[in-house]
Design a protein around this motif. Structure first.
Motif, short mmCIF file in Angstrom:
data_model
loop_
_atom_site.label_atom_id
_atom_site.label_comp_id
_atom_site.label_asym_id
_atom_site.label_seq_id
_atom_site.Cartn_x
_atom_site.Cartn_y
_atom_site.Cartn_z
N ILE A 124 58.22 -63.08 77.74
CA ILE A 124 56.88 -62.93 77.58
C ILE A 124 56.22 -63.38 76.42
O ILE A 124 55.17 -63.83 76.26
CB ILE A 124 56.40 -61.37 77.83
N GLU A 125 57.04 -63.54 75.39
CA GLU A 125 56.80 -64.17 73.89
C GLU A 125 56.47 -65.50 74.33
O GLU A 125 55.55 -66.03 73.51
CB GLU A 125 57.92 -64.01 73.21
N ALA A 126 57.04 -66.19 75.24
CA ALA A 126 56.59 -67.58 75.22
C ALA A 126 55.19 -67.82 75.99
O ALA A 126 54.43 -68.86 76.09
CB ALA A 126 57.67 -68.39 76.22
N LEU A 127 54.60 -67.03 76.76
CA LEU A 127 53.36 -67.01 77.37
C LEU A 127 52.33 -66.96 76.29
O LEU A 127 52.31 -66.49 75.25
CB LEU A 127 53.17 -65.99 78.24
N PRO A 128 51.25 -67.94 76.61
CA PRO A 128 50.33 -68.26 75.59
C PRO A 128 49.33 -66.76 75.46
O PRO A 128 49.15 -66.13 76.44
CB PRO A 128 49.41 -69.08 76.53
N ARG A 129 48.67 -66.63 74.17
CA ARG A 129 47.88 -65.72 73.74
C ARG A 129 46.54 -65.89 74.35
O ARG A 129 46.20 -67.19 74.22
CB ARG A 129 47.97 -65.35 72.34
N ARG A 130 45.80 -65.07 74.80
CA ARG A 130 44.56 -65.10 75.15
C ARG A 130 43.70 -65.53 73.92
O ARG A 130 43.38 -64.57 72.96
CB ARG A 130 43.95 -63.85 75.93
N PRO A 131 42.90 -66.56 74.07
CA PRO A 131 42.09 -66.97 72.68
C PRO A 131 40.62 -65.98 72.79
O PRO A 131 40.33 -65.64 73.91
CB PRO A 131 41.68 -68.30 72.96
N ASP A 132 40.25 -65.72 71.81
CA ASP A 132 38.91 -65.11 71.60
C ASP A 132 37.85 -65.72 72.49
O ASP A 132 37.85 -67.03 72.34
CB ASP A 132 38.40 -65.09 70.21
N GLY A 133 37.17 -64.98 73.23
CA GLY A 133 36.04 -65.75 74.13
C GLY A 133 36.56 -66.33 75.43
O GLY A 133 35.86 -66.85 76.06
N ALA A 134 37.72 -66.42 75.79
CA ALA A 134 38.53 -66.96 76.89
C ALA A 134 38.11 -66.00 77.99
O ALA A 134 38.15 -65.01 78.05
CB ALA A 134 39.95 -66.99 77.03
N PRO A 135 37.71 -66.73 79.03
CA PRO A 135 36.91 -65.77 80.36
C PRO A 135 37.87 -65.01 81.01
O PRO A 135 38.92 -65.83 81.21
CB PRO A 135 35.93 -66.65 81.05
N SER A 136 37.84 -63.86 81.50
CA SER A 136 39.01 -63.28 82.38
C SER A 136 38.72 -64.06 83.91
O SER A 136 37.72 -64.86 84.16
CB SER A 136 38.36 -61.77 82.82
N CYS A 137 39.83 -64.21 84.60
CA CYS A 137 39.91 -64.93 85.95
C CYS A 137 39.04 -64.15 86.88
O CYS A 137 39.32 -62.96 87.06
CB CYS A 137 41.12 -65.05 86.22
N SER A 138 38.19 -64.62 87.42
CA SER A 138 37.40 -64.08 88.46
C SER A 138 38.21 -63.58 89.60
O SER A 138 37.94 -62.78 90.47
CB SER A 138 36.03 -64.73 88.81
N ALA A 139 39.14 -64.50 89.93
CA ALA A 139 39.88 -64.28 91.22
C ALA A 139 40.85 -63.11 91.11
O ALA A 139 40.95 -62.31 92.44
CB ALA A 139 40.78 -65.50 91.34
N CYS A 140 41.33 -62.65 90.12
CA CYS A 140 42.25 -61.46 90.06
C CYS A 140 41.63 -60.24 88.99
O CYS A 140 42.41 -59.49 89.04
CB CYS A 140 43.53 -61.97 89.34
N GLY A 141 40.25 -60.56 88.46
CA GLY A 141 39.88 -59.54 87.52
C GLY A 141 40.63 -59.47 86.38
O GLY A 141 40.50 -58.21 85.68
N GLY A 165 47.44 -68.78 86.82
CA GLY A 165 48.79 -68.93 86.82
C GLY A 165 49.50 -67.36 86.33
O GLY A 165 50.24 -67.41 85.48
N THR A 166 48.96 -66.39 86.65
CA THR A 166 49.24 -65.06 86.24
C THR A 166 48.80 -64.57 84.83
O THR A 166 49.22 -63.61 84.38
CB THR A 166 50.90 -64.74 86.32
N MET A 167 48.02 -65.62 84.25
CA MET A 167 47.67 -65.12 82.79
C MET A 167 46.65 -63.99 82.81
O MET A 167 46.48 -63.31 81.66
CB MET A 167 47.13 -66.17 82.19
N GLY A 168 45.66 -63.87 83.83
CA GLY A 168 44.50 -63.11 83.78
C GLY A 168 43.33 -63.74 83.14
O GLY A 168 42.32 -63.11 82.94
N TRP A 169 43.36 -64.70 82.39
CA TRP A 169 42.46 -65.46 82.09
C TRP A 169 42.55 -67.00 81.93
O TRP A 169 43.46 -67.54 82.61
CB TRP A 169 42.31 -65.25 80.30
N HIS A 170 41.69 -68.04 81.62
CA HIS A 170 41.78 -69.32 81.47
C HIS A 170 41.05 -69.75 80.42
O HIS A 170 39.98 -68.91 80.04
CB HIS A 170 41.72 -70.01 82.78
N ASP A 171 41.20 -71.10 79.79
CA ASP A 171 40.46 -71.55 78.83
C ASP A 171 39.34 -72.42 79.04
O ASP A 171 39.20 -73.32 78.38
CB ASP A 171 41.55 -72.19 77.91
N GLY A 172 38.51 -72.11 80.06
CA GLY A 172 37.54 -72.73 80.62
C GLY A 172 37.40 -73.25 81.87
O GLY A 172 36.56 -73.04 82.58
#
Length: 177
Positions: A124-141, A165-172
């Motif tokens: 889990i440590e390898a997964l990217p951290r959610r940047p400030d302001g990154a929108p939540s994924c609308s497909a999975c809430g 990609g299972t992150m729950g957010w994306h960067d744009g």
């Protein structure tokens, strides 16, 4: 070459739109979503490989491949076993081939690390951290997984979310359209 008559073109479009095929080929530009392997995580993976299968409660039948590929098995799909190397490279070993191939799809890398963390929590440590302001994924809430149960019953309740990609957010831009 036989005439197409539109059927072959239609079949190719259907194949290209099929999730697994497209996700596998998907190349993403989202640089903030790249997995990062710290020295501590690299060492933890090396230790799991060194002591395999003692520290692996899942995927314990791949001792020969673990030594040959110097990689830890983290998941499977039909006839493919996925491994992670200490340097963070993720490999796909298609049975019955002799050699694995690198997984180049960022989407698939993220999904495999997130699912691999079920059995190997340090991933889990390898997964990217959610940047400030990154929108939540609308497909999975923002969950990273969608409910895939059939209205008729059956199916898995948690299925990897394609757009994030299972992150729950994306960067744009969603990872997978």
């Amino acid at each position: 070459m036989p005439a197409d008559n539109g059927l072959l073109t239609h079949a190719r479009q259907k194949l290209r739109s099929f999730g697994g095929y497209t996700a596998w080929k998907c190349r993403m530009k989202n640089t903030s979503m790249q997995p990062q392997f710290s020295q501590e995580l690299r060492s933890a993976i090396e230790e799991r490989i060194r002591r395999y299968p003692a520290l692996s409660e899942a995927y314990t039948d791949f001792g020969e491949e673990v030594r040959k590929f110097n990689a830890l098995p983290i998941g499977f799909d039909m006839d493919t076993i996925f491994f992670v190397k200490p340097n963070g490279e993720i490999l796909a070993w298609d049975l019955p081939s002799d050699e694995p191939r690198p997984v180049t799809s960022l989407w698939l890398q993220l999904v495999l690390l997130r699912l691999g963390a079920i059995h190997f929590p340090e991933l889990i440590e390898a997964l990217p951290r959610r940047p400030d302001g990154a929108p939540s994924c609308s497909a999975c809430g923002g969950r990273g997984f969608v409910d895939n149960r059939s209205p008729m019953g059956g199916g898995s309740a948690d299925w990897p979310c394609w757009p994030c990609g299972t992150m729950g957010w994306h960067d744009g831009e969603p990872l997978y359209p």
